[in-house]
Design an enzyme around this catalytic site. Structure first.
Site, PDB file in Angstrom:
ATOM      1  N   PRO A 193       0.785  -1.235   0.306  1.00 53.51           N
ATOM      2  CA  PRO A 193      -0.250   0.333  -0.214  1.00 53.51           C
ATOM      3  C   PRO A 193       1.622   1.330  -0.379  1.00 53.51           C
ATOM      4  O   PRO A 193       0.151   2.384  -0.390  1.00 53.51           O
ATOM      5  CB  PRO A 193      -0.782  -0.666   1.367  1.00 53.51           C
ATOM      6  CG  PRO A 193       0.171  -1.269   2.126  1.00 53.51           C
ATOM      7  CD  PRO A 193       0.288  -1.740   0.874  1.00 53.51           C
ATOM      8  N   GLU A 199      -0.319 -10.671   7.174  1.00 56.29           N
ATOM      9  CA  GLU A 199       0.323  -9.660   8.034  1.00 56.29           C
ATOM     10  C   GLU A 199       1.993  -8.763   7.132  1.00 56.29           C
ATOM     11  O   GLU A 199       2.000  -7.271   7.307  1.00 56.29           O
ATOM     12  CB  GLU A 199       1.069  -9.536   9.432  1.00 56.29           C
ATOM     13  CG  GLU A 199      -0.478  -9.320  10.484  1.00 56.29           C
ATOM     14  CD  GLU A 199      -1.571  -8.272  10.195  1.00 56.29           C
ATOM     15  OE1 GLU A 199      -1.526  -7.094   9.798  1.00 56.29           O
ATOM     16  OE2 GLU A 199      -2.965  -9.224   9.813  1.00 56.29           O
ATOM     17  N   ARG A 222      -0.376  -7.696 -22.845  1.00 53.05           N
ATOM     18  CA  ARG A 222      -1.245  -7.546 -23.662  1.00 53.05           C
ATOM     19  C   ARG A 222      -0.431  -6.716 -24.260  1.00 53.05           C
ATOM     20  O   ARG A 222      -0.904  -6.038 -25.445  1.00 53.05           O
ATOM     21  CB  ARG A 222      -2.711  -6.697 -23.232  1.00 53.05           C
ATOM     22  CG  ARG A 222      -2.935  -5.934 -22.959  1.00 53.05           C
ATOM     23  CD  ARG A 222      -3.783  -5.574 -22.448  1.00 53.05           C
ATOM     24  NE  ARG A 222      -5.730  -5.335 -23.005  1.00 53.05           N
ATOM     25  CZ  ARG A 222      -4.957  -3.991 -24.322  1.00 53.05           C
ATOM     26  NH1 ARG A 222      -4.440  -3.444 -22.845  1.00 53.05           N
ATOM     27  NH2 ARG A 222      -6.012  -4.334 -24.621  1.00 53.05           N
ATOM     28  N   ASP A 230      -6.788   2.206 -26.401  1.00 59.70           N
ATOM     29  CA  ASP A 230      -8.282   1.804 -24.760  1.00 59.70           C
ATOM     30  C   ASP A 230      -7.802   3.170 -24.323  1.00 59.70           C
ATOM     31  O   ASP A 230      -6.616   4.055 -24.454  1.00 59.70           O
ATOM     32  CB  ASP A 230      -6.751   1.140 -24.447  1.00 59.70           C
ATOM     33  CG  ASP A 230      -7.105  -0.396 -25.609  1.00 59.70           C
ATOM     34  OD1 ASP A 230      -7.950  -0.451 -25.791  1.00 59.70           O
ATOM     35  OD2 ASP A 230      -5.900  -1.544 -25.488  1.00 59.70           O
TER      36      ASP A 230
END
Length: 271
Positions: free
Chosen positions: A86, A113, A150, A165
């Site tokens: 994070p 954790e 991709r 895209d």
């Protein structure tokens, strides 16, 4: 060939993403490879235990740094060793395009954790998919695999298909339509059925601008805008302050046709 190495405690979660659909076909064709490495194989204990209780107390278990180090040491040298965290950089299309130019990417997928903090010294990059918490890094790994794979040349049938895209052009993608031509009172726009490629391209660009303006105006800050885009955005209601914030170029200057002044007829005087 681009190789992905995923270090995980649950390789079976990633196996379908690595073996099915476009990624599976690309592996069969030798365009990319996916290695699923079970970190329990580097536990070096009878019970294949890879985690332990945290120093200082607290809930949950922490994956040991020595286990992660042994698993990484077993891999060929990688261009990037990525830890899903994070605290990492936000993963986006630009990062996917950067990763697609590498030859070997290794990813550490945490559980419980997370990893012992000393694992940060073993990686070259920390990456986050967003500001939310998941149960492990495998779902994030699947997203990165699909987004990067991709972009590898030859993986998609049409080499130009990813360039239009969402996010590749800096904007959200334009809406797509197929048969039937009319459904539940909603018809396919006539411009798409007319065969005028210039008109279709202009319509699609305007639609992409409108979708981005209405739904994700934050993307316009970095989108490469043209003078004609500015005209479209003004018609959509963009303010001068917004256009300045997006560094939108000035709209094209309309050429004013000058009226032709009739030439005086050359007269012939009387002789």
């Amino acid at each position: 060939m681009l190789t992905f190495s995923f270090l995980t405690l649950f390789p079976e979660l990633l196996a379908p993403f690595a073996s099915e659909a476009i990624v599976g076909k690309a592996r069969d064709r030798g365009l990319l490879d996916v290695q699923l490495v079970n970190m329990r194989g580097f536990a070096e204990n009878r019970h294949l235990k890879v985690d332990d209780t945290p120093y200082g107390g607290g809930a949950g278990m922490v994956i040991r740094v020595d286990v992660a180090q042994r698993a990484l040491a077993n891999l060929p040298p990688a261009d990037e060793v990525v830890l899903f965290s994070p605290a990492g950089e936000r993963f986006d299309q630009a990062m996917a395009e950067e990763f697609a130019t590498r030859s070997h990417l290794a990813f550490l997928c945490g559980r419980y954790e997370g990893f012992d903090a000393r694992v940060e010294g073993l990686v070259t990059r920390e990456v986050s998919l967003g500001d939310y918490v998941m149960m492990g890094g495998e779902a994030a790994a699947a997203c990165v695999l699909e987004a990067v794979a991709r972009l590898v040349p030859g993986v998609l049938g049409d080499e130009d298909s990813h360039r239009a895209d969402s996010f590749s052009s800096g904007l959200l993608d334009y809406p797509e339509y197929t048969r039937p031509p009319e459904w539940a009172g909603h018809a396919v726009p006539e411009v798409l059925k007319g065969g005028n490629h210039a008109a279709i391209a202009a319509w699609r660009r305007a639609q992409a601008l409108e979708r981005t303006f209405r739904r994700r105006p934050d993307l316009l800050v970095t989108a490469p805008l043209t003078p004609q885009d500015t005209v479209v955005l003004q018609a959509l209601g963009a303010t001068e302050a917004q256009l300045r914030a997006w560094q939108a170029p000035a709209p094209p200057v309309k050429k004013v046709r000058r009226k032709k002044t009739p030439r005086p007829e050359s007269g012939h005087g009387d002789l």
